[in-house]
Design an enzyme around this catalytic site. Structure first.
Site, short mmCIF file in Angstrom:
data_model
loop_
_atom_site.label_atom_id
_atom_site.label_comp_id
_atom_site.label_asym_id
_atom_site.label_seq_id
_atom_site.Cartn_x
_atom_site.Cartn_y
_atom_site.Cartn_z
N SER A 175 0.92 -1.12 0.04
CA SER A 175 0.04 -0.02 -0.05
C SER A 175 0.74 1.33 -0.08
O SER A 175 1.52 1.61 -1.04
CB SER A 175 -0.79 -0.14 1.35
OG SER A 175 -1.89 1.22 1.12
N ASP A 229 -1.14 1.47 -4.19
CA ASP A 229 -2.07 0.48 -4.48
C ASP A 229 -3.38 0.85 -4.89
O ASP A 229 -4.29 0.08 -5.29
CB ASP A 229 -2.20 -0.78 -3.57
CG ASP A 229 -3.06 -0.56 -2.17
OD1 ASP A 229 -3.04 0.91 -1.96
OD2 ASP A 229 -3.70 -1.34 -1.81
N ASP A 280 -2.87 6.35 -3.74
CA ASP A 280 -1.60 5.85 -3.09
C ASP A 280 -1.00 4.65 -3.92
O ASP A 280 -1.69 4.39 -4.85
CB ASP A 280 -1.85 5.32 -1.54
CG ASP A 280 -2.92 4.27 -1.43
OD1 ASP A 280 -3.57 3.83 -2.41
OD2 ASP A 280 -2.89 3.49 -0.59
N ASP A 329 -5.98 2.32 -3.35
CA ASP A 329 -7.33 2.21 -2.56
C ASP A 329 -7.72 3.53 -1.88
O ASP A 329 -8.64 3.47 -0.85
CB ASP A 329 -7.57 1.03 -1.88
CG ASP A 329 -6.37 0.76 -0.66
OD1 ASP A 329 -5.46 1.85 -0.64
OD2 ASP A 329 -6.43 -0.12 0.08
#
Length: 463
Positions: free
Chosen positions: A101, A245, A243, A247
């Site tokens: 992430s 990833d 960000d 999400d």
């Protein structure tokens, strides 16, 4: 008790425990073991962000899954919510995301979705760990044509782009919108620019050249200053920072002022309330959301309920109680009527649809909510710390809480993904809450030094 899995999957420095290829292979075998039924061929989706270590972990996971007689669908770099979408779209039995992430590139992680696109509950993650420790999987060694195979899905990005565009109202357009878009050199680089351009927006892209090592580096939702400055420089209508990833979403208005997840939730919740699309007139947020959001929801005629930190707990609450919208101050926003997890691009589209409907700039819309003064600081320690073990800490928190009364609150928690203690103090007087936060952080630092551990020195950062 889970030991490998934290609040958002398994996470750590790539190629050191627990993020080793040995662990990844065992995780793959355990997932395959759980989904496998006799007489049926099973499939598991694997996707990743842009970290260089993703190749290594991807191969180990695929090997573990295939060794159990389950097939693998490889989608390559794709946002976490995109992998959840592909998992359900392809009728796969599970989806695995290789990502840490918002963490720096040297870290990596493993997150798992079930076949319905939702993150695994704690008890299933605990079952995976139990399988990895036991001998239950040892005897299952398919041979010949029963061994699983891996297939690459080349059109996964295109499928996800079409899905995202279909969540935007068909009678609206982004013609005339100038968007600054920061993709954090992460998984959205090959998706987000196309979505906004194909809907008509003029896009000024940032951080869309990943090299395996620059993901989240001074860019994206954790460092939105670059995006915000660019909005002012080019005169854009809005800035969007995702960000690594994909999400999470942080926004800047037309003046370059940062708008966090709480304000986005307030804007979108009001729109949903007016359209009678906010189920049970309830917004789900976490204990970290500002008290001003709670006040704003009450003023709108709705209400807000809180969960523990982590978008998975927001989603679990929404599913259990029949709610439809929730999220986190950090920018995880979940529109459950559209998708099963936080999606930064989808959230941006919902926000832009409100702007288009009312023909108002974001600076005006965000005035719907007024923040209570809030101080949030991170104390990085040399190892994991239980705040209950710090002498005098809980007593000090009690005294401060009594002083703040009903117009403030204190939250102290250990990060679930890194050796960090997060201290949040909220109240009406910024000077008082700042002093309280500093004193609590000092107690954490003093205790950390007293343990005499070697490693990184104490580091204090303000969020």
């Amino acid at each position: 008790m889970r030991k490998l899995f934290g609040t958002d999957g398994i996470r750590g420095v790539a190629n050191t425990y627990p993020m080793t290829i040995e662990t990844a292979m065992q995780v793959g075998r355990a997932i395959a073991y759980i989904v496998k039924e006799k007489g049926k061929r099973h499939r598991i989706v694997i996707g990743k962000d842009t970290r260089v270590s993703g190749y290594m972990i991807e191969n180990a996971l695929a090997a573990g899954i295939c060794s159990m007689g389950v097939d693998v669908l490889l989608v390559g770099p794709l946002p976490t919510p995109g992998i959840a979408f592909i998992t359900t779209s392809m009728r796969a039995d599970a989806g695995v995301v290789i990502s840490a992430s918002h963490n720096p590139f040297q870290d990596n992680g493993i997150k798992i979705f079930s076949g319905d696109g939702f993150k695994l509950p704690d008890q299933v993650e605990a079952h995976i760990e139990e399988l990895m420790r036991s001998d239950k999987m040892a005897a299952l060694r398919p041979v010949a044509d029963e061994v699983g195979k891996a297939t690459r899905i080349d059109d996964a990005r295109g499928r996800y782009i079409v899905f995202l565009k279909n969540t935007f109202p068909k009678d609206y357009t982004l013609d005339g919108f100038h968007v600054v878009l920061d993709c954090a050199n992460g998984a959205t680089y090959g998706v987000a620019p196309w979505v906004f351009r194909e809907l008509g927006a003029q896009v000024t892209p940032l951080a869309i050249t990943p090299d395996g090592k620059n993901i989240n580096h001074q860019c994206g939702a954790l460092h939105p200053e670059l995006m915000a400055a660019k909005v002012k420089e080019v005169g854009a209508d809005i800035g969007l920072a995702l960000d690594g990833d994909g999400d999470r979403l942080i926004v800047a208005d037309e003046h370059g002022e940062i708008v966090d997840g709480d304000h986005i939730m307030a804007i979108c919740a009001q729109d949903l309330l007016k359209r009678r699309k906010l189920k049970k007139k309830t917004l789900v947020a976490t204990i970290m959301s500002n008290m001003g959001l709670e006040v704003a929801m009450e003023r709108m005629g709705g209400r807000m309920v809180r969960t523990g930190v982590g978008d998975r707990y927001v989603v679990e609450c929404m599913r259990r109680k029949g709610f439809s919208f929730g999220g986190e101050q950090s920018g995880h926003l979940v529109f459950l009527d559209h998708i099963t997890t936080g999606d930064g691009i989808l959230a941006a589209l919902q926000l832009l649809s409100v702007m288009e409907k009312h023909h108002k700039p974001l600076s005006e819309l965000s005035g719907i909510m007024e923040n209570f003064p809030q101080i949030l600081k991170n104390v990085r320690t040399t190892g994991k710390i239980r705040v209950e073990a710090i002498p005098g800490f809980q007593k000090r928190v009690g005294l401060f809480s009594e002083k703040l009364g009903a117009s403030g609150r204190i939250l102290v928690r250990a990060s679930g993904t890194e050796p960090v203690i997060r201290v949040m103090v909220e109240g009406q007087d910024e000077g008082i809450i700042s002093e309280m936060a500093d004193e609590l952080c000092d107690l954490v630092c003093q205790y950390d030094r007293s343990r005499g551990l070697t490693g990184k020195p104490d580091a204090l950062s303000e969020v």
